[in-house]
Design a protein around this motif. Structure first.
Motif, PDB file in Angstrom:
ATOM      1  N   ASN A  98       0.811  -1.223   0.000  1.00 51.42           N
ATOM      2  CA  ASN A  98       0.000   0.000   0.000  1.00 51.42           C
ATOM      3  C   ASN A  98       0.845   1.274   0.000  1.00 51.42           C
ATOM      4  O   ASN A  98       0.867   2.057   0.944  1.00 51.42           O
ATOM      5  CB  ASN A  98      -0.953   0.005   1.201  1.00 51.42           C
ATOM      6  N   ARG A  99       1.576   1.460  -1.087  1.00 45.80           N
ATOM      7  CA  ARG A  99       2.229   2.745  -1.335  1.00 45.80           C
ATOM      8  C   ARG A  99       2.386   2.911  -2.833  1.00 45.80           C
ATOM      9  O   ARG A  99       2.179   1.972  -3.597  1.00 45.80           O
ATOM     10  CB  ARG A  99       3.574   2.838  -0.613  1.00 45.80           C
ATOM     11  N   SER A 100       2.801   4.090  -3.270  1.00 42.40           N
ATOM     12  CA  SER A 100       2.826   4.382  -4.706  1.00 42.40           C
ATOM     13  C   SER A 100       4.232   4.450  -5.294  1.00 42.40           C
ATOM     14  O   SER A 100       4.401   4.361  -6.511  1.00 42.40           O
ATOM     15  CB  SER A 100       2.107   5.717  -4.981  1.00 42.40           C
ATOM     16  N   LYS A 101       5.253   4.603  -4.449  1.00 43.40           N
ATOM     17  CA  LYS A 101       6.625   4.711  -4.946  1.00 43.40           C
ATOM     18  C   LYS A 101       7.361   3.394  -4.741  1.00 43.40           C
ATOM     19  O   LYS A 101       7.341   2.830  -3.648  1.00 43.40           O
ATOM     20  CB  LYS A 101       7.375   5.848  -4.233  1.00 43.40           C
ATOM     21  N   TRP A 102       8.052   2.938  -5.794  1.00 41.94           N
ATOM     22  CA  TRP A 102       8.750   1.654  -5.730  1.00 41.94           C
ATOM     23  C   TRP A 102      10.161   1.761  -6.293  1.00 41.94           C
ATOM     24  O   TRP A 102      10.692   0.814  -6.843  1.00 41.94           O
ATOM     25  CB  TRP A 102       7.956   0.590  -6.504  1.00 41.94           C
ATOM     26  N   ALA A 221       6.444  -1.502 -11.726  1.00 36.08           N
ATOM     27  CA  ALA A 221       6.864  -0.190 -11.222  1.00 36.08           C
ATOM     28  C   ALA A 221       8.334  -0.182 -10.831  1.00 36.08           C
ATOM     29  O   ALA A 221       9.036   0.815 -11.050  1.00 36.08           O
ATOM     30  CB  ALA A 221       5.997   0.215 -10.031  1.00 36.08           C
TER      31      ALA A 221
END
Length: 296
Positions: A98-102, A221
């Motif tokens: 549950n996060r957007s940056k990888w 990502a």
């Protein structure tokens, strides 16, 4: 897309392979003195195992689309003399998504959170494949806590020329293909590029199954993030780079020499990209040599 014209391994390697808060929550303890638990890093659950005791900690970080279980042989072998932690990076294995940056910097923060929250000392970071860049950045972030980094089948082309315009176009094509047909593209890539002729079938099946069932959004990502500049960061590290690489594809060491990056290369013979599971006894022998040099 013509797969024969597009060397996915090279393109992905160019971008990613060469590359907190909360308290630890203990969930259960096994007879082998291994603790399976998790911490929180910016509200993401990071799963790990914690085995053994010692003044030096070996912290193992898995590669792309796999998980901490690939270090099982090393946990058992080295856990008798070291504190051994194996972790799932965010988005993989049993860790949260549950996060957007990888990108490399975000994944490195997972490693740093484990070091901080478990109060690890004299840490040797060991990163396979994509995690090479991750442990490198984590070491730069915490130079006082990390005493060495060990790459496992990575950093094979340090100092190579940057991607050409055509390479960048092909890379975008490859990423788009992954988005539309992740399983087909990635399984072809693994089958044609990452296994050797002697890789056992059961290990191939295990790896391909894990890749096929990884979170595709996270997996794409991490590849799409862009280039992590390994050469300047290895210089910035100011520590010797240790490598335990498979010899199915050669390691070009000229970039280390040219950029005055101290290194020690040991090799595992006759395996593909996953020497720690393909030949665990030989891998452990080579890692022993590395640890002996670090002690010196």
């Amino acid at each position: 897309m013509h797969m024969k014209k597009l060397n996915l391994l090279y393109l992905f390697a160019a971008c990613t392979l060469l590359f907190a808060c909360g308290d630890p929550q203990r969930e259960n303890k096994h007879n082998n003195n291994t603790v399976r638990a998790h911490i929180k890093n910016n509200n993401i659950s990071i799963a790990y195992t914690d085995t053994g005791k010692g003044d030096t900690t070996l912290l193992f970080v898995h590669g792309w689309a796999i998980n901490k279980s690939y270090w099982a042989d090393q946990v058992v072998y080295f856990g008798k003399r070291y504190r051994v932690v194996a972790m799932d990076m965010g988005g993989f294995g049993e860790s949260g998504t549950n996060r957007s940056k990888w990108d490399t910097w975000t994944l490195a923060s997972d490693v740093n959170a484990v070091i901080d929250q478990l109060k690890l000392k004299n840490v040797v970071l060991i990163g396979h494949s994509m995690a090479g860049g991750v442990v490198l950045q984590a070491a730069i972030n915490q130079p006082d806590k990390v005493i060495a980094i060990v790459g496992v089948d990575n950093f094979k082309g340090v100092g190579s020329p940057p991607m050409s315009a055509n390479d960048k176009k092909d890379f975008v094509t490859a990423i788009n293909a992954m988005k539309h047909n992740f399983k087909k593209i990635t399984l072809e890539w693994f089958n044609h590029q990452l296994f050797s002729k002697t890789t056992p079938k059961d290990i191939k099946d295990r790896i391909l199954n894990d890749v096929a069932h990884t979170d595709t959004v996270v997996a794409v990502a991490t590849q799409e993030q862009g280039i992590y500049e390994e050469t300047p960061n290895l210089v910035k590290l100011k520590k010797k780079l240790y490598l335990v690489n498979s010899d199915y594809q050669p390691t070009d060491t000229t970039g280390f020499v040219r950029n005055k990056i101290p290194f020690m290369l040991t090799q595992v013979h006759g395996t593909g990209h996953f020497p720690m599971v393909e030949a665990p006894k030989e891998f452990n022998t080579q890692l022993e040599k590395v640890l002996a040099d670090i002690k010196r």
